[in-house]
Enzyme design. Structure first.
Site, PDB file in Angstrom:
ATOM      1  N   ALA A  55      -7.677  -4.083  -4.825  1.00 61.67           N
ATOM      2  CA  ALA A  55      -8.659  -3.014  -4.580  1.00 61.67           C
ATOM      3  C   ALA A  55      -8.095  -1.984  -3.603  1.00 61.67           C
ATOM      4  O   ALA A  55      -8.296  -0.769  -3.770  1.00 61.67           O
ATOM      5  CB  ALA A  55      -9.956  -3.612  -4.042  1.00 61.67           C
ATOM      6  N   GLU A  56      -7.369  -2.452  -2.588  1.00 58.40           N
ATOM      7  CA  GLU A  56      -6.751  -1.521  -1.626  1.00 58.40           C
ATOM      8  C   GLU A  56      -5.856  -0.525  -2.359  1.00 58.40           C
ATOM      9  O   GLU A  56      -5.839   0.668  -2.055  1.00 58.40           O
ATOM     10  CB  GLU A  56      -5.918  -2.288  -0.598  1.00 58.40           C
ATOM     11  CG  GLU A  56      -6.734  -3.161   0.340  1.00 58.40           C
ATOM     12  CD  GLU A  56      -5.866  -3.842   1.394  1.00 58.40           C
ATOM     13  OE1 GLU A  56      -4.970  -3.182   1.945  1.00 58.40           O
ATOM     14  OE2 GLU A  56      -6.090  -5.034   1.665  1.00 58.40           O
ATOM     15  N   HIS A  64      -8.069  -0.870   5.822  1.00 59.70           N
ATOM     16  CA  HIS A  64      -8.376  -2.150   6.474  1.00 59.70           C
ATOM     17  C   HIS A  64      -8.964  -3.104   5.434  1.00 59.70           C
ATOM     18  O   HIS A  64      -9.820  -2.696   4.634  1.00 59.70           O
ATOM     19  CB  HIS A  64      -9.382  -1.926   7.614  1.00 59.70           C
ATOM     20  CG  HIS A  64      -9.702  -3.180   8.346  1.00 59.70           C
ATOM     21  ND1 HIS A  64      -8.831  -3.775   9.243  1.00 59.70           N
ATOM     22  CD2 HIS A  64     -10.789  -3.994   8.289  1.00 59.70           C
ATOM     23  CE1 HIS A  64      -9.374  -4.880   9.711  1.00 59.70           C
ATOM     24  NE2 HIS A  64     -10.562  -5.041   9.143  1.00 59.70           N
ATOM     25  N   LEU A  89      -2.376   2.286  18.438  1.00 59.60           N
ATOM     26  CA  LEU A  89      -1.992   3.637  18.868  1.00 59.60           C
ATOM     27  C   LEU A  89      -2.871   4.062  20.037  1.00 59.60           C
ATOM     28  O   LEU A  89      -4.059   3.739  20.085  1.00 59.60           O
ATOM     29  CB  LEU A  89      -2.152   4.603  17.695  1.00 59.60           C
ATOM     30  CG  LEU A  89      -1.201   4.301  16.529  1.00 59.60           C
ATOM     31  CD1 LEU A  89      -1.646   5.010  15.261  1.00 59.60           C
ATOM     32  CD2 LEU A  89       0.237   4.685  16.888  1.00 59.60           C
ATOM     33  N   ARG A 109       4.095   2.316  25.531  1.00 57.17           N
ATOM     34  CA  ARG A 109       3.534   2.884  24.299  1.00 57.17           C
ATOM     35  C   ARG A 109       3.723   4.392  24.225  1.00 57.17           C
ATOM     36  O   ARG A 109       3.948   4.939  23.149  1.00 57.17           O
ATOM     37  CB  ARG A 109       2.041   2.568  24.206  1.00 57.17           C
ATOM     38  CG  ARG A 109       1.772   1.156  23.789  1.00 57.17           C
ATOM     39  CD  ARG A 109       0.293   0.912  23.540  1.00 57.17           C
ATOM     40  NE  ARG A 109       0.061  -0.526  23.506  1.00 57.17           N
ATOM     41  CZ  ARG A 109       0.184  -1.280  22.418  1.00 57.17           C
ATOM     42  NH1 ARG A 109       0.518  -0.734  21.268  1.00 57.17           N
ATOM     43  NH2 ARG A 109      -0.018  -2.572  22.474  1.00 57.17           N
ATOM     44  N   ASN A 121       0.833  -1.213   0.000  1.00 57.94           N
ATOM     45  CA  ASN A 121       0.000   0.000   0.000  1.00 57.94           C
ATOM     46  C   ASN A 121       0.864   1.256   0.000  1.00 57.94           C
ATOM     47  O   ASN A 121       0.504   2.258  -0.622  1.00 57.94           O
ATOM     48  CB  ASN A 121      -0.958   0.001   1.191  1.00 57.94           C
ATOM     49  CG  ASN A 121      -2.190  -0.828   0.915  1.00 57.94           C
ATOM     50  OD1 ASN A 121      -3.031  -0.438   0.115  1.00 57.94           O
ATOM     51  ND2 ASN A 121      -2.277  -1.995   1.535  1.00 57.94           N
ATOM     52  N   ASP A 179      -9.981  -0.046  14.235  1.00 59.50           N
ATOM     53  CA  ASP A 179     -10.700  -0.279  12.974  1.00 59.50           C
ATOM     54  C   ASP A 179     -12.082   0.380  12.972  1.00 59.50           C
ATOM     55  O   ASP A 179     -13.067  -0.191  12.483  1.00 59.50           O
ATOM     56  CB  ASP A 179     -10.813  -1.790  12.679  1.00 59.50           C
ATOM     57  CG  ASP A 179      -9.441  -2.415  12.468  1.00 59.50           C
ATOM     58  OD1 ASP A 179      -8.528  -1.698  12.018  1.00 59.50           O
ATOM     59  OD2 ASP A 179      -9.282  -3.604  12.781  1.00 59.50           O
ATOM     60  N   MET A 210       1.393  -2.290  12.372  1.00 58.69           N
ATOM     61  CA  MET A 210       0.844  -3.321  13.260  1.00 58.69           C
ATOM     62  C   MET A 210       0.965  -2.984  14.748  1.00 58.69           C
ATOM     63  O   MET A 210       1.084  -3.881  15.579  1.00 58.69           O
ATOM     64  CB  MET A 210       1.526  -4.671  12.972  1.00 58.69           C
ATOM     65  CG  MET A 210       1.341  -5.159  11.553  1.00 58.69           C
ATOM     66  SD  MET A 210      -0.389  -5.302  11.067  1.00 58.69           S
ATOM     67  CE  MET A 210      -0.827  -6.786  11.965  1.00 58.69           C
ATOM     68  N   ARG A 211       0.950  -1.711  15.087  1.00 56.22           N
ATOM     69  CA  ARG A 211       0.925  -1.312  16.494  1.00 56.22           C
ATOM     70  C   ARG A 211      -0.372  -0.563  16.770  1.00 56.22           C
ATOM     71  O   ARG A 211      -0.779   0.292  15.971  1.00 56.22           O
ATOM     72  CB  ARG A 211       2.101  -0.368  16.836  1.00 56.22           C
ATOM     73  CG  ARG A 211       3.461  -0.926  16.624  1.00 56.22           C
ATOM     74  CD  ARG A 211       3.739  -2.179  17.396  1.00 56.22           C
ATOM     75  NE  ARG A 211       3.793  -2.004  18.847  1.00 56.22           N
ATOM     76  CZ  ARG A 211       3.843  -3.019  19.705  1.00 56.22           C
ATOM     77  NH1 ARG A 211       3.797  -4.265  19.274  1.00 56.22           N
ATOM     78  NH2 ARG A 211       3.918  -2.786  20.993  1.00 56.22           N
TER      79      ARG A 211
HETATM   80  C1  GRF Z   1      -3.141  -4.579   4.041  1.00 56.90           C
HETATM   81  O1  GRF Z   1      -4.009  -5.640   3.743  1.00 56.90           O
HETATM   82  C2  GRF Z   1      -3.843  -3.516   4.835  1.00 56.90           C
HETATM   83  O2  GRF Z   1      -5.194  -3.406   4.535  1.00 56.90           O
HETATM   84  C3  GRF Z   1      -3.685  -4.008   6.238  1.00 56.90           C
HETATM   85  O3  GRF Z   1      -2.403  -4.568   6.292  1.00 56.90           O
HETATM   86  C4  GRF Z   1      -2.027  -4.993   4.982  1.00 56.90           C
HETATM   87  C5  GRF Z   1      -0.743  -4.311   4.673  1.00 56.90           C
HETATM   88  O4  GRF Z   1      -0.195  -4.749   3.467  1.00 56.90           O
HETATM   89  N1  GRF Z   1      -3.906  -2.954   7.193  1.00 56.90           N
HETATM   90  P1  GRF Z   1       0.999  -3.952   2.798  1.00 56.90           P
HETATM   91  O5  GRF Z   1       2.115  -3.923   3.834  1.00 56.90           O
HETATM   92  O6  GRF Z   1       0.518  -2.585   2.465  1.00 56.90           O
HETATM   93  O7  GRF Z   1       1.376  -4.742   1.584  1.00 56.90           O
END
Ligand code: GRF
Length: 218
Positions: free
Chosen positions: A175-176, A111, A95, A67, A16, A147, A92-93
């Site tokens: 799609a993201e 998400h 906040l 934190r 992303n 989320d 992945m933390r």
């Molecule tokens: C994606 O699926 C995003 O929606 C989620 O974590 C994943 C991250 O993928 N929050 P990338 O590191 O952007 O490839």
């Protein structure tokens, strides 16, 4: 007009992030990525940023006792780089409310589900286990609850009968990659407003097409 100076926070692969880098490279795009921060030193996304000539910074959560200290270091890096807006991209933390409120309405996330369905991890596993016919992805403003927050863009993605987690994840991820730059563009253009936690976007249309899954050929 000055481009919105954005930081992207990552923990891993950074696909992303790549979509945002590519989006920002388009002529006239109203935002630029001024900094990429990772909380894991070996995140592949750091290479993507470096290849694009973007400044990177590591703030390893393991180096901090709590934190708040971790987020103080994040804030120092962000303000030091003159960052105005943050995109979380696989960060992945969790906040704290303090951080989220400091950046309120200047902090968005992507998400891999159609929120408010399937919050949390392992969305595709749960989607397949439930047998739902559609899933998708959501770009939303971040609030203290995980989320959750005003929804900016969603894509509906069909689930196929022969999907496994990898195939479904790849379809959602594609799609993201369309949704995240689109959301950032609309925000940086000043077209997005929030009232009572509902988003209004100036000058947009919504699709008329209804998507039915499965396709019935009769
Ligand atoms: C994606 O699926 C995003 O929606 C989620 O974590 C994943 C991250 O993928 N929050 P990338 O590191 O952007 O490839």
């Amino acid at each position: 007009m000055a481009r919105l100076n954005v930081a992207v926070l990552i923990s891993g692969r950074g696909s992303n992030l790549q979509a945002l880098i590519d989006g920002c490279a388009a002529s006239g795009f109203p935002a630029q990525i001024g900094l990429v921060i990772s909380n894991t030193p070996d995140a592949a996304g750091l290479d993507r940023a470096q290849k694009a000539g973007i400044a990177t910074h590591e703030v390893n959560h393991r180096d901090y006792s709590d934190r708040e200290d971790f987020e103080t270091a994040l804030n120092q890096a962000l303000t030091g780089a003159g960052i105005e807006f943050i995109c979380l991209a696989g960060f992945m933390r969790l906040l704290t409310p303090g951080f989220v409120n400091r950046w309120k309405d200047r902090l968005i996330n992507i998400h891999p589900s159609l929120l408010p369905a399937y919050k949390g991890l392992d969305t595709h596993t749960r989607v397949l286990a439930d047998g739902v016919r559609f899933t998708g992805c959501t770009v939303h403003f971040v609030r203290a609850e995980m989320d959750h927050g005003p929804i900016i863009v969603q894509a509906a993605v069909p689930v196929h009968a022969d999907d496994d987690e990898a195939r479904l994840a790849a379809r959602v991820l594609a799609a993201e990659h369309q949704c995240y730059p689109l959301a950032l563009r609309m925000i940086a253009d000043g077209r997005v407003s929030i009232a009572d936690e509902i988003i209004t976007i100036r000058g947009i249309d919504s699709p008329d097409t209804v998507l039915i899954n499965p396709i019935i050929d009769c």
